[in-house]
Design a protein around this motif. Structure first.
Motif, PDB file in Angstrom:
ATOM      1  N   ASP A  44     -25.555  -1.336 -10.676  1.00 13.06           N
ATOM      2  CA  ASP A  44     -24.176  -1.630 -10.264  1.00 13.06           C
ATOM      3  C   ASP A  44     -23.159  -0.591 -10.733  1.00 13.06           C
ATOM      4  O   ASP A  44     -21.982  -0.924 -10.919  1.00 13.06           O
ATOM      5  CB  ASP A  44     -23.759  -3.036 -10.721  1.00 13.06           C
ATOM      6  N   CYS A  45     -23.586   0.636 -10.911  1.00 10.35           N
ATOM      7  CA  CYS A  45     -22.628   1.740 -11.129  1.00 10.35           C
ATOM      8  C   CYS A  45     -22.211   2.209  -9.734  1.00 10.35           C
ATOM      9  O   CYS A  45     -22.777   3.171  -9.179  1.00 10.35           O
ATOM     10  CB  CYS A  45     -23.270   2.868 -11.938  1.00 10.35           C
ATOM     11  N   VAL A  46     -21.223   1.531  -9.158  1.00  9.14           N
ATOM     12  CA  VAL A  46     -20.959   1.675  -7.725  1.00  9.14           C
ATOM     13  C   VAL A  46     -20.267   2.994  -7.356  1.00  9.14           C
ATOM     14  O   VAL A  46     -20.165   3.317  -6.175  1.00  9.14           O
ATOM     15  CB  VAL A  46     -20.124   0.479  -7.195  1.00  9.14           C
ATOM     16  N   SER A  47     -19.772   3.754  -8.350  1.00 13.44           N
ATOM     17  CA  SER A  47     -19.113   5.030  -8.034  1.00 13.44           C
ATOM     18  C   SER A  47     -20.048   6.232  -8.201  1.00 13.44           C
ATOM     19  O   SER A  47     -19.656   7.352  -7.897  1.00 13.44           O
ATOM     20  CB  SER A  47     -17.891   5.230  -8.940  1.00 13.44           C
ATOM     21  N   LEU A  48     -21.227   5.990  -8.707  1.00 15.91           N
ATOM     22  CA  LEU A  48     -22.154   7.093  -8.984  1.00 15.91           C
ATOM     23  C   LEU A  48     -22.807   7.561  -7.681  1.00 15.91           C
ATOM     24  O   LEU A  48     -23.452   6.777  -6.995  1.00 15.91           O
ATOM     25  CB  LEU A  48     -23.235   6.609  -9.967  1.00 15.91           C
ATOM     26  N   GLU A  49     -22.631   8.858  -7.360  1.00 12.92           N
ATOM     27  CA  GLU A  49     -23.170   9.365  -6.093  1.00 12.92           C
ATOM     28  C   GLU A  49     -24.436  10.183  -6.278  1.00 12.92           C
ATOM     29  O   GLU A  49     -25.152  10.418  -5.310  1.00 12.92           O
ATOM     30  CB  GLU A  49     -22.116  10.224  -5.383  1.00 12.92           C
ATOM     31  N   ALA A  50     -24.702  10.651  -7.505  1.00 15.16           N
ATOM     32  CA  ALA A  50     -25.863  11.526  -7.707  1.00 15.16           C
ATOM     33  C   ALA A  50     -26.506  11.259  -9.055  1.00 15.16           C
ATOM     34  O   ALA A  50     -25.820  10.979 -10.032  1.00 15.16           O
ATOM     35  CB  ALA A  50     -25.438  12.985  -7.631  1.00 15.16           C
ATOM     36  N   ALA A  51     -27.841  11.370  -9.089  1.00 15.32           N
ATOM     37  CA  ALA A  51     -28.559  11.355 -10.369  1.00 15.32           C
ATOM     38  C   ALA A  51     -28.501  12.787 -10.916  1.00 15.32           C
ATOM     39  O   ALA A  51     -28.505  13.745 -10.143  1.00 15.32           O
ATOM     40  CB  ALA A  51     -29.993  10.908 -10.158  1.00 15.32           C
ATOM     41  N   ILE A  70     -31.490   1.733 -10.990  1.00 18.36           N
ATOM     42  CA  ILE A  70     -30.275   2.124 -10.267  1.00 18.36           C
ATOM     43  C   ILE A  70     -29.925   1.057  -9.234  1.00 18.36           C
ATOM     44  O   ILE A  70     -29.206   1.337  -8.276  1.00 18.36           O
ATOM     45  CB  ILE A  70     -30.438   3.509  -9.598  1.00 18.36           C
ATOM     46  N   SER A  71     -30.430  -0.150  -9.424  1.00 15.85           N
ATOM     47  CA  SER A  71     -30.180  -1.219  -8.447  1.00 15.85           C
ATOM     48  C   SER A  71     -28.678  -1.423  -8.258  1.00 15.85           C
ATOM     49  O   SER A  71     -27.925  -1.468  -9.231  1.00 15.85           O
ATOM     50  CB  SER A  71     -30.791  -2.534  -8.935  1.00 15.85           C
ATOM     51  N   GLY A  72     -28.279  -1.535  -7.017  1.00 13.31           N
ATOM     52  CA  GLY A  72     -26.872  -1.803  -6.727  1.00 13.31           C
ATOM     53  C   GLY A  72     -25.969  -0.582  -6.839  1.00 13.31           C
ATOM     54  O   GLY A  72     -24.747  -0.720  -6.758  1.00 13.31           O
ATOM     55  N   CYS A  73     -26.552   0.611  -6.996  1.00 16.69           N
ATOM     56  CA  CYS A  73     -25.737   1.837  -6.973  1.00 16.69           C
ATOM     57  C   CYS A  73     -25.515   2.182  -5.502  1.00 16.69           C
ATOM     58  O   CYS A  73     -26.225   3.029  -4.919  1.00 16.69           O
ATOM     59  CB  CYS A  73     -26.434   2.977  -7.710  1.00 16.69           C
ATOM     60  N   VAL A  74     -24.532   1.529  -4.905  1.00 14.95           N
ATOM     61  CA  VAL A  74     -24.388   1.578  -3.444  1.00 14.95           C
ATOM     62  C   VAL A  74     -23.907   2.931  -2.927  1.00 14.95           C
ATOM     63  O   VAL A  74     -24.009   3.204  -1.735  1.00 14.95           O
ATOM     64  CB  VAL A  74     -23.442   0.457  -2.960  1.00 14.95           C
ATOM     65  N   ALA A  75     -23.348   3.784  -3.814  1.00 16.08           N
ATOM     66  CA  ALA A  75     -22.880   5.098  -3.362  1.00 16.08           C
ATOM     67  C   ALA A  75     -23.890   6.204  -3.647  1.00 16.08           C
ATOM     68  O   ALA A  75     -23.722   7.329  -3.194  1.00 16.08           O
ATOM     69  CB  ALA A  75     -21.548   5.446  -4.045  1.00 16.08           C
ATOM     70  N   LEU A  76     -24.931   5.881  -4.399  1.00 18.26           N
ATOM     71  CA  LEU A  76     -25.889   6.915  -4.814  1.00 18.26           C
ATOM     72  C   LEU A  76     -26.679   7.436  -3.614  1.00 18.26           C
ATOM     73  O   LEU A  76     -27.253   6.658  -2.863  1.00 18.26           O
ATOM     74  CB  LEU A  76     -26.852   6.365  -5.858  1.00 18.26           C
ATOM     75  N   ARG A  77     -26.646   8.773  -3.443  1.00 16.90           N
ATOM     76  CA  ARG A  77     -27.352   9.331  -2.289  1.00 16.90           C
ATOM     77  C   ARG A  77     -28.114  10.613  -2.626  1.00 16.90           C
ATOM     78  O   ARG A  77     -28.860  11.108  -1.807  1.00 16.90           O
ATOM     79  CB  ARG A  77     -26.375   9.587  -1.147  1.00 16.90           C
ATOM     80  N   ARG A  78     -27.879  11.194  -3.807  1.00 18.16           N
ATOM     81  CA  ARG A  78     -28.503  12.489  -4.106  1.00 18.16           C
ATOM     82  C   ARG A  78     -29.396  12.414  -5.335  1.00 18.16           C
ATOM     83  O   ARG A  78     -28.986  11.893  -6.378  1.00 18.16           O
ATOM     84  CB  ARG A  78     -27.437  13.563  -4.311  1.00 18.16           C
TER      85      ARG A  78
END
Lengths: 98, 367
Positions: free
Chosen positions: B145-152, B163-171
Protein backbone atom coordinates in the motif's frame (compact mmCIF):
# COMPACT_ATOMS: atom_id res chain seq x y z
CA UNK A 1 -25.65 11.31 -1.55
CA UNK A 2 -23.98 10.69 -4.91
CA UNK A 3 -23.15 7.44 -6.64
CA UNK A 4 -20.27 7.33 -9.15
CA UNK A 5 -20.08 3.73 -10.34
CA UNK A 6 -19.07 1.72 -7.31
CA UNK A 7 -18.04 4.82 -5.30
CA UNK A 8 -20.50 6.51 -2.96
CA UNK A 9 -20.21 10.03 -1.59
CA UNK A 10 -22.23 11.77 1.12
CA UNK A 11 -21.85 15.08 2.93
CA UNK A 12 -20.43 14.89 6.43
CA UNK A 13 -20.00 17.34 9.32
CA UNK A 14 -16.30 16.86 10.04
CA UNK A 15 -13.10 14.95 9.29
CA UNK A 16 -11.75 12.86 12.20
CA UNK A 17 -8.86 14.63 13.99
CA UNK A 18 -6.49 11.71 13.39
CA UNK A 19 -7.05 11.76 9.61
CA UNK A 20 -3.98 11.77 7.35
CA UNK A 21 -3.86 13.74 4.12
CA UNK A 22 -3.50 11.55 1.05
CA UNK A 23 -0.87 12.47 -1.54
CA UNK A 24 -3.32 12.57 -4.45
CA UNK A 25 -6.99 13.08 -5.33
CA UNK A 26 -7.76 9.52 -6.39
CA UNK A 27 -10.82 8.33 -4.53
CA UNK A 28 -10.66 4.76 -5.81
CA UNK A 29 -8.76 2.64 -8.29
CA UNK A 30 -10.51 0.13 -10.54
CA UNK A 31 -9.67 -3.45 -9.71
CA UNK A 32 -9.93 -4.72 -13.27
CA UNK A 33 -9.49 -1.83 -15.66
CA UNK A 34 -6.85 0.33 -14.00
CA UNK A 35 -9.30 3.25 -14.33
CA UNK A 36 -9.83 5.53 -11.37
CA UNK A 37 -12.40 7.76 -9.72
CA UNK A 38 -10.61 11.07 -9.17
CA UNK A 39 -10.99 14.82 -8.79
CA UNK A 40 -10.14 16.55 -12.08
CA UNK A 41 -8.92 19.93 -10.80
CA UNK A 42 -5.59 19.83 -8.94
CA UNK A 43 -5.78 21.95 -5.81
CA UNK A 44 -9.57 22.12 -5.81
CA UNK A 45 -9.85 19.58 -3.02
CA UNK A 46 -7.98 17.54 -0.45
CA UNK A 47 -8.37 13.85 0.30
CA UNK A 48 -8.00 12.61 3.89
CA UNK A 49 -7.96 9.11 5.35
CA UNK A 50 -8.79 7.86 8.81
CA UNK A 51 -8.95 4.20 9.76
CA UNK A 52 -9.53 3.13 6.17
CA UNK A 53 -12.33 5.69 5.63
CA UNK A 54 -11.86 8.46 3.07
CA UNK A 55 -12.90 12.08 3.43
CA UNK A 56 -12.95 14.67 0.66
CA UNK A 57 -12.63 18.36 1.40
CA UNK A 58 -13.74 20.48 -1.59
CA UNK A 59 -12.15 23.91 -1.14
CA UNK A 60 -12.99 25.55 -4.47
CA UNK A 61 -16.55 26.52 -5.33
CA UNK A 62 -16.90 23.14 -7.03
CA UNK A 63 -14.77 20.08 -7.85
CA UNK A 64 -15.41 17.55 -10.61
CA UNK A 65 -15.36 13.84 -9.95
CA UNK A 66 -14.34 11.99 -13.12
CA UNK A 67 -13.83 8.42 -14.36
CA UNK A 68 -13.13 6.99 -17.80
CA UNK A 69 -16.52 5.28 -18.00
CA UNK A 70 -18.86 7.39 -15.88
CA UNK A 71 -20.36 10.83 -16.39
CA UNK A 72 -18.72 13.53 -14.26
CA UNK A 73 -20.30 14.64 -10.99
CA UNK A 74 -19.90 18.22 -9.77
CA UNK A 75 -19.48 18.47 -6.02
CA UNK A 76 -20.00 21.85 -4.32
CA UNK A 77 -17.62 23.19 -1.64
CA UNK A 78 -17.89 21.12 1.53
CA UNK A 79 -16.88 17.99 3.39
CA UNK A 80 -17.72 14.52 2.14
CA UNK A 81 -17.35 10.94 3.24
CA UNK A 82 -16.32 8.55 0.45
CA UNK A 83 -16.75 4.79 0.43
CA UNK A 84 -16.88 1.81 -1.94
CA UNK A 85 -19.84 -0.42 -2.48
CA UNK A 86 -19.54 -3.93 -1.06
CA UNK A 87 -20.20 -7.49 -2.14
CA UNK A 88 -21.19 -10.39 0.07
CA UNK A 89 -19.15 -13.54 0.41
CA UNK A 90 -19.97 -16.21 2.99
CA UNK A 91 -16.57 -15.77 4.66
CA UNK A 92 -16.30 -12.03 4.57
CA UNK A 93 -17.55 -8.86 2.98
CA UNK A 94 -15.12 -7.51 0.42
CA UNK A 95 -15.17 -4.25 -1.51
CA UNK A 96 -15.67 -4.50 -5.24
CA UNK A 97 -14.39 -2.28 -7.97
CA UNK A 98 -15.25 -1.83 -11.63
CA UNK B 1 26.25 -6.56 6.09
CA UNK B 2 27.02 -7.35 9.68
CA UNK B 3 25.43 -5.56 12.59
CA UNK B 4 28.26 -4.67 14.88
CA UNK B 5 27.18 -1.32 16.28
CA UNK B 6 27.78 -2.05 19.89
CA UNK B 7 31.06 -3.84 19.44
CA UNK B 8 32.76 -1.04 17.52
CA UNK B 9 31.70 2.00 19.49
CA UNK B 10 33.64 3.07 22.57
CA UNK B 11 31.45 2.77 25.66
CA UNK B 12 30.53 6.11 27.29
CA UNK B 13 31.78 6.57 30.80
CA UNK B 14 28.34 6.40 32.44
CA UNK B 15 26.65 3.03 32.82
CA UNK B 16 23.34 2.42 31.01
CA UNK B 17 20.06 3.52 32.63
CA UNK B 18 17.13 1.12 33.10
CA UNK B 19 14.37 1.80 30.51
CA UNK B 20 11.80 3.03 33.08
CA UNK B 21 14.14 5.67 34.43
CA UNK B 22 15.22 6.75 30.95
CA UNK B 23 11.58 7.02 29.89
CA UNK B 24 10.77 9.40 32.73
CA UNK B 25 13.75 11.63 31.95
CA UNK B 26 12.99 11.75 28.22
CA UNK B 27 9.30 12.52 28.70
CA UNK B 28 10.16 15.29 31.18
CA UNK B 29 12.65 16.72 28.68
CA UNK B 30 15.46 16.23 31.20
CA UNK B 31 17.43 13.46 29.50
CA UNK B 32 21.13 14.24 29.05
CA UNK B 33 22.97 13.88 25.75
CA UNK B 34 24.67 10.53 25.04
CA UNK B 35 22.18 8.69 27.23
CA UNK B 36 22.59 4.92 27.14
CA UNK B 37 19.62 2.70 27.90
CA UNK B 38 19.61 -0.98 28.71
CA UNK B 39 17.06 -3.18 26.87
CA UNK B 40 13.75 -2.04 25.45
CA UNK B 41 12.71 1.59 25.77
CA UNK B 42 8.98 1.96 25.23
CA UNK B 43 7.93 5.52 24.41
CA UNK B 44 4.95 4.52 22.25
CA UNK B 45 1.89 6.77 22.15
CA UNK B 46 3.61 9.63 23.96
CA UNK B 47 1.50 12.52 22.64
CA UNK B 48 3.87 15.32 23.65
CA UNK B 49 7.20 13.78 22.68
CA UNK B 50 8.79 16.03 20.06
CA UNK B 51 12.47 15.07 20.19
CA UNK B 52 14.94 12.59 21.66
CA UNK B 53 18.27 13.35 23.37
CA UNK B 54 21.32 13.67 21.12
CA UNK B 55 23.53 10.60 21.05
CA UNK B 56 20.88 8.23 22.45
CA UNK B 57 22.02 4.59 22.45
CA UNK B 58 19.44 1.86 23.05
CA UNK B 59 18.96 -1.73 21.93
CA UNK B 60 15.25 -1.44 21.18
CA UNK B 61 13.19 1.75 20.86
CA UNK B 62 9.41 1.88 20.39
CA UNK B 63 8.10 5.27 19.25
CA UNK B 64 4.90 3.92 17.72
CA UNK B 65 2.17 6.57 17.57
CA UNK B 66 4.30 9.53 18.76
CA UNK B 67 2.40 11.94 16.59
CA UNK B 68 4.43 15.06 17.44
CA UNK B 69 7.85 13.54 16.94
CA UNK B 70 9.29 15.57 14.07
CA UNK B 71 12.85 14.25 13.79
CA UNK B 72 15.38 11.77 15.15
CA UNK B 73 18.81 12.73 16.54
CA UNK B 74 21.57 12.42 13.96
CA UNK B 75 23.69 10.07 16.02
CA UNK B 76 20.95 7.75 17.27
CA UNK B 77 22.26 4.23 17.78
CA UNK B 78 19.57 1.56 17.95
CA UNK B 79 19.13 -2.07 16.96
CA UNK B 80 15.33 -2.32 16.71
CA UNK B 81 13.33 0.83 15.98
CA UNK B 82 9.58 1.28 15.67
CA UNK B 83 8.43 4.57 14.16
CA UNK B 84 4.99 3.47 12.95
CA UNK B 85 2.33 6.13 13.02
CA UNK B 86 4.79 8.98 13.69
CA UNK B 87 2.76 11.27 11.46
CA UNK B 88 5.12 14.28 11.54
CA UNK B 89 8.23 12.31 10.70
CA UNK B 90 9.08 12.92 7.04
CA UNK B 91 12.74 11.88 6.96
CA UNK B 92 15.38 9.80 8.74
CA UNK B 93 18.81 11.01 9.83
CA UNK B 94 21.78 10.11 7.60
CA UNK B 95 23.92 7.22 8.73
CA UNK B 96 21.15 5.34 10.52
CA UNK B 97 21.98 1.65 10.82
CA UNK B 98 19.78 -0.90 12.55
CA UNK B 99 18.73 -4.51 12.56
CA UNK B 100 14.99 -3.93 12.25
CA UNK B 101 13.09 -0.77 11.31
CA UNK B 102 9.34 -0.49 11.35
CA UNK B 103 7.77 2.71 10.07
CA UNK B 104 4.27 1.85 8.92
CA UNK B 105 1.95 4.66 7.89
CA UNK B 106 4.41 7.50 8.17
CA UNK B 107 4.65 10.51 5.87
CA UNK B 108 8.16 9.68 4.68
CA UNK B 109 8.79 10.46 0.99
CA UNK B 110 12.25 8.94 0.63
CA UNK B 111 14.93 7.27 2.71
CA UNK B 112 18.55 8.34 3.15
CA UNK B 113 20.90 6.74 0.63
CA UNK B 114 23.12 5.37 3.40
CA UNK B 115 20.35 3.75 5.45
CA UNK B 116 21.28 0.23 6.58
CA UNK B 117 18.67 -2.25 7.79
CA UNK B 118 19.79 -5.83 8.16
CA UNK B 119 16.74 -7.94 8.90
CA UNK B 120 13.39 -6.26 8.22
CA UNK B 121 12.22 -2.91 6.90
CA UNK B 122 8.48 -2.30 7.15
CA UNK B 123 7.17 0.69 5.18
CA UNK B 124 3.60 -0.57 4.79
CA UNK B 125 1.04 2.14 4.17
CA UNK B 126 3.58 4.94 3.63
CA UNK B 127 1.32 6.54 1.06
CA UNK B 128 3.73 9.38 0.23
CA UNK B 129 6.82 7.23 -0.29
CA UNK B 130 8.11 8.02 -3.78
CA UNK B 131 11.54 6.43 -3.96
CA UNK B 132 13.89 4.02 -2.25
CA UNK B 133 17.69 4.18 -2.14
CA UNK B 134 19.69 2.43 -4.85
CA UNK B 135 21.29 -0.80 -3.71
CA UNK B 136 18.84 -1.26 -0.84
CA UNK B 137 19.70 -4.58 0.80
CA UNK B 138 17.54 -6.06 3.55
CA UNK B 139 16.18 -9.50 4.42
CA UNK B 140 12.48 -8.59 4.35
CA UNK B 141 11.09 -5.48 2.70
CA UNK B 142 7.41 -4.66 3.24
CA UNK B 143 6.02 -1.98 0.95
CA UNK B 144 2.35 -2.89 0.77
CA UNK B 145 0.00 0.00 0.00
CA UNK B 146 2.79 2.46 -0.80
CA UNK B 147 0.49 3.99 -3.40
CA UNK B 148 2.90 6.72 -4.62
CA UNK B 149 5.83 4.42 -5.32
CA UNK B 150 6.36 4.05 -9.08
CA UNK B 151 9.64 2.11 -9.22
CA UNK B 152 11.61 -0.47 -7.27
CA UNK B 153 15.20 0.74 -6.72
CA UNK B 154 18.17 -0.27 -8.86
CA UNK B 155 20.23 -3.02 -7.23
CA UNK B 156 17.43 -4.08 -4.85
CA UNK B 157 18.56 -7.12 -2.85
CA UNK B 158 15.98 -8.86 -0.64
CA UNK B 159 14.77 -12.32 0.33
CA UNK B 160 11.13 -11.44 0.98
CA UNK B 161 9.36 -8.59 -0.79
CA UNK B 162 5.77 -7.42 -0.37
CA UNK B 163 4.55 -4.77 -2.81
CA UNK B 164 0.85 -5.66 -2.59
CA UNK B 165 -1.37 -2.69 -3.27
CA UNK B 166 1.41 -0.55 -4.79
CA UNK B 167 -1.03 0.61 -7.44
CA UNK B 168 1.38 3.06 -9.13
CA UNK B 169 4.38 0.72 -9.27
CA UNK B 170 5.33 -0.03 -12.86
CA UNK B 171 9.14 -0.20 -13.13
CA UNK B 172 11.58 -2.89 -12.03
CA UNK B 173 15.33 -2.29 -11.77
CA UNK B 174 17.71 -3.58 -14.47
CA UNK B 175 19.58 -5.47 -11.78
CA UNK B 176 18.33 -6.88 -8.54
CA UNK B 177 17.80 -9.99 -6.50
CA UNK B 178 14.83 -11.52 -4.74
CA UNK B 179 16.33 -14.54 -3.01
CA UNK B 180 14.57 -17.85 -2.64
CA UNK B 181 11.75 -16.44 -0.59
CA UNK B 182 8.49 -14.74 -1.36
CA UNK B 183 7.28 -12.05 -3.70
CA UNK B 184 3.82 -10.72 -2.90
CA UNK B 185 2.65 -8.37 -5.61
CA UNK B 186 -1.13 -8.62 -5.25
CA UNK B 187 -3.19 -5.86 -6.88
CA UNK B 188 -0.30 -4.08 -8.57
CA UNK B 189 -2.49 -3.08 -11.49
CA UNK B 190 0.25 -1.19 -13.41
CA UNK B 191 2.75 -4.03 -13.50
CA UNK B 192 2.93 -5.68 -16.93
CA UNK B 193 6.02 -7.80 -16.37
CA UNK B 194 8.23 -9.29 -13.69
CA UNK B 195 11.99 -8.70 -13.88
CA UNK B 196 14.00 -11.10 -16.05
CA UNK B 197 16.48 -11.62 -13.19
CA UNK B 198 13.76 -13.26 -11.10
CA UNK B 199 14.58 -16.95 -11.54
CA UNK B 200 13.76 -18.77 -8.29
CA UNK B 201 11.16 -17.96 -5.71
CA UNK B 202 9.31 -20.09 -3.18
CA UNK B 203 5.98 -18.24 -3.24
CA UNK B 204 4.66 -15.79 -5.80
CA UNK B 205 1.42 -13.85 -5.44
CA UNK B 206 0.39 -11.90 -8.52
CA UNK B 207 -3.34 -12.00 -7.82
CA UNK B 208 -5.11 -8.92 -9.10
CA UNK B 209 -2.22 -7.94 -11.40
CA UNK B 210 -4.62 -7.47 -14.28
CA UNK B 211 -2.00 -6.24 -16.74
CA UNK B 212 0.50 -9.00 -16.02
CA UNK B 213 0.07 -11.57 -18.80
CA UNK B 214 3.40 -13.42 -18.68
CA UNK B 215 5.98 -14.66 -16.21
CA UNK B 216 9.74 -14.53 -16.92
CA UNK B 217 11.12 -17.39 -19.04
CA UNK B 218 12.63 -20.16 -16.94
CA UNK B 219 11.06 -18.99 -13.66
CA UNK B 220 10.83 -21.67 -10.96
CA UNK B 221 8.22 -21.30 -8.21
CA UNK B 222 9.00 -23.92 -5.59
CA UNK B 223 5.86 -23.70 -3.48
CA UNK B 224 2.86 -21.86 -4.95
CA UNK B 225 1.75 -19.26 -7.48
CA UNK B 226 -1.43 -17.29 -6.74
CA UNK B 227 -2.78 -15.92 -10.02
CA UNK B 228 -6.38 -15.00 -9.15
CA UNK B 229 -7.68 -12.24 -11.43
CA UNK B 230 -4.27 -11.69 -13.00
CA UNK B 231 -3.76 -11.40 -16.76
CA UNK B 232 -2.02 -14.81 -16.91
CA UNK B 233 -3.94 -17.13 -19.22
CA UNK B 234 -1.42 -19.97 -19.56
CA UNK B 235 1.97 -21.14 -18.32
CA UNK B 236 4.68 -21.88 -20.91
CA UNK B 237 6.61 -25.16 -20.52
CA UNK B 238 9.77 -23.32 -19.42
CA UNK B 239 8.09 -22.16 -16.21
CA UNK B 240 8.04 -24.58 -13.30
CA UNK B 241 5.30 -24.02 -10.73
CA UNK B 242 4.72 -26.51 -7.92
CA UNK B 243 1.09 -25.56 -7.20
CA UNK B 244 -1.47 -22.99 -8.29
CA UNK B 245 -3.70 -20.97 -6.01
CA UNK B 246 -6.69 -18.75 -6.52
CA UNK B 247 -6.77 -16.20 -3.70
CA UNK B 248 -5.25 -18.75 -1.35
CA UNK B 249 -7.32 -21.76 -2.49
CA UNK B 250 -5.33 -24.55 -4.19
CA UNK B 251 -6.61 -25.10 -7.75
CA UNK B 252 -5.57 -27.04 -10.84
CA UNK B 253 -4.69 -25.79 -14.32
CA UNK B 254 -8.17 -26.46 -15.68
CA UNK B 255 -9.81 -24.13 -13.14
CA UNK B 256 -7.12 -21.51 -13.75
CA UNK B 257 -6.92 -21.59 -17.53
CA UNK B 258 -10.06 -23.34 -18.88
CA UNK B 259 -12.93 -21.92 -16.81
CA UNK B 260 -15.31 -22.50 -19.74
CA UNK B 261 -15.22 -26.22 -18.88
CA UNK B 262 -16.73 -25.63 -15.40
CA UNK B 263 -20.41 -26.58 -15.16
CA UNK B 264 -23.13 -25.65 -12.70
CA UNK B 265 -23.60 -29.37 -11.94
CA UNK B 266 -19.92 -29.64 -10.94
CA UNK B 267 -20.22 -26.57 -8.71
CA UNK B 268 -23.34 -27.84 -6.96
CA UNK B 269 -21.64 -31.23 -6.39
CA UNK B 270 -18.40 -29.80 -4.97
CA UNK B 271 -18.31 -30.44 -1.22
CA UNK B 272 -15.38 -28.15 -0.38
CA UNK B 273 -17.01 -24.75 0.20
CA UNK B 274 -13.85 -22.73 -0.54
CA UNK B 275 -13.20 -24.55 -3.79
CA UNK B 276 -16.87 -24.24 -4.73
CA UNK B 277 -16.67 -20.46 -4.32
CA UNK B 278 -13.64 -20.34 -6.59
CA UNK B 279 -15.40 -22.51 -9.18
CA UNK B 280 -18.38 -20.18 -9.00
CA UNK B 281 -16.20 -17.13 -9.49
CA UNK B 282 -14.38 -18.76 -12.43
CA UNK B 283 -17.58 -19.80 -14.14
CA UNK B 284 -19.14 -16.40 -13.46
CA UNK B 285 -22.31 -15.68 -11.53
CA UNK B 286 -24.24 -14.87 -14.70
CA UNK B 287 -23.49 -18.19 -16.44
CA UNK B 288 -24.09 -20.14 -13.24
CA UNK B 289 -27.41 -18.43 -12.49
CA UNK B 290 -28.59 -19.11 -16.04
CA UNK B 291 -27.41 -22.72 -16.13
CA UNK B 292 -28.68 -23.53 -12.63
CA UNK B 293 -32.08 -22.00 -13.45
CA UNK B 294 -32.01 -19.48 -10.62
CA UNK B 295 -35.27 -18.51 -8.97
CA UNK B 296 -36.27 -14.84 -9.38
CA UNK B 297 -37.13 -13.49 -5.92
CA UNK B 298 -37.91 -9.92 -7.01
CA UNK B 299 -37.70 -7.60 -10.01
CA UNK B 300 -38.09 -3.82 -10.48
CA UNK B 301 -36.49 -0.92 -12.40
CA UNK B 302 -33.96 1.84 -11.64
CA UNK B 303 -32.32 4.53 -13.87
CA UNK B 304 -30.13 1.83 -15.48
CA UNK B 305 -33.00 -0.51 -16.38
CA UNK B 306 -34.39 -3.75 -14.97
CA UNK B 307 -33.08 -5.12 -11.67
CA UNK B 308 -33.52 -8.76 -10.58
CA UNK B 309 -32.86 -10.57 -7.32
CA UNK B 310 -31.90 -14.20 -8.00
CA UNK B 311 -31.39 -17.26 -5.81
CA UNK B 312 -29.84 -20.71 -6.16
CA UNK B 313 -29.95 -23.05 -3.13
CA UNK B 314 -26.50 -24.52 -2.31
CA UNK B 315 -26.47 -27.83 -0.48
CA UNK B 316 -24.63 -27.60 2.86
CA UNK B 317 -23.96 -23.88 2.38
CA UNK B 318 -25.81 -20.58 2.33
CA UNK B 319 -28.06 -19.90 -0.65
CA UNK B 320 -26.42 -17.97 -3.44
CA UNK B 321 -28.40 -14.73 -3.74
CA UNK B 322 -27.37 -12.14 -6.31
CA UNK B 323 -28.80 -8.87 -7.55
CA UNK B 324 -28.54 -8.11 -11.24
CA UNK B 325 -28.28 -4.39 -12.05
CA UNK B 326 -27.44 -2.33 -15.14
CA UNK B 327 -24.96 0.56 -14.87
CA UNK B 328 -26.69 3.76 -16.08
CA UNK B 329 -23.41 5.10 -17.59
CA UNK B 330 -22.02 2.05 -19.36
CA UNK B 331 -25.16 -0.04 -19.90
CA UNK B 332 -23.19 -3.03 -18.56
CA UNK B 333 -24.91 -5.68 -16.47
CA UNK B 334 -23.41 -6.37 -13.06
CA UNK B 335 -24.29 -9.35 -10.91
CA UNK B 336 -23.35 -8.79 -7.29
CA UNK B 337 -23.68 -11.29 -4.48
CA UNK B 338 -25.67 -10.12 -1.45
CA UNK B 339 -26.56 -11.75 1.92
CA UNK B 340 -28.99 -14.66 1.57
CA UNK B 341 -31.49 -12.79 3.76
CA UNK B 342 -32.22 -10.17 1.05
CA UNK B 343 -35.79 -10.25 -0.24
CA UNK B 344 -36.09 -7.29 -2.62
CA UNK B 345 -33.91 -5.58 -5.23
CA UNK B 346 -34.24 -2.30 -3.35
CA UNK B 347 -33.05 -3.90 -0.12
CA UNK B 348 -30.15 -5.63 -1.92
CA UNK B 349 -28.97 -2.47 -3.72
CA UNK B 350 -29.09 -0.48 -0.47
CA UNK B 351 -27.05 -3.22 1.24
CA UNK B 352 -24.40 -3.06 -1.53
CA UNK B 353 -24.16 0.71 -0.93
CA UNK B 354 -23.50 0.05 2.76
CA UNK B 355 -27.00 0.53 4.20
CA UNK B 356 -28.86 -2.11 6.17
CA UNK B 357 -32.04 -0.01 6.06
CA UNK B 358 -33.18 0.57 2.44
CA UNK B 359 -34.85 3.86 3.47
CA UNK B 360 -31.39 5.30 4.28
CA UNK B 361 -30.20 4.89 0.68
CA UNK B 362 -31.40 7.82 -1.44
CA UNK B 363 -28.78 8.85 -4.05
CA UNK B 364 -29.30 12.27 -5.70
CA UNK B 365 -27.22 11.40 -8.75
CA UNK B 366 -26.15 8.01 -10.11
CA UNK B 367 -23.69 7.87 -13.03
Amino acid sequence: MWRHGDVLIATTASVPPDARKRPNLTLAYGEITGHSHRIKETGAAELWESGGALFLKVMNETATLIHEEHLPITLPRGLYRVWRQREYTPQQIRQIAD
Amino acid sequence: MRFNLFQKQAAPADSPLPPKEARKLILRGEAPANLRVDGHLNLSDSPDLERLPEGLTVASLDLNGCKRLGSLPKDLRVRRLNLSGCGLLVSLPPGLSCYELEMRETEVRELPSDLRVEFRLDLSGCSRLERLPEGLKVGTLLLNDCVSLEAAPEGLDVNFLDISGCVALRRWPQNGRIGIGRLRAANCAQINSLPGWLTDVAQLDVSGCVNLAELPEGLRVASWLDLANSGIKSLPASIEVARLRWRGVPIDERIAFRPETITSREILAETNAELRRVLLERMGYESFLNEAEAETLDRDRDPGGERRLLRVPMEGDEDLVCVSVICPSTGRQYIIRVPPTMRSCRQAVAWIAGFDDPDDYRPLVET
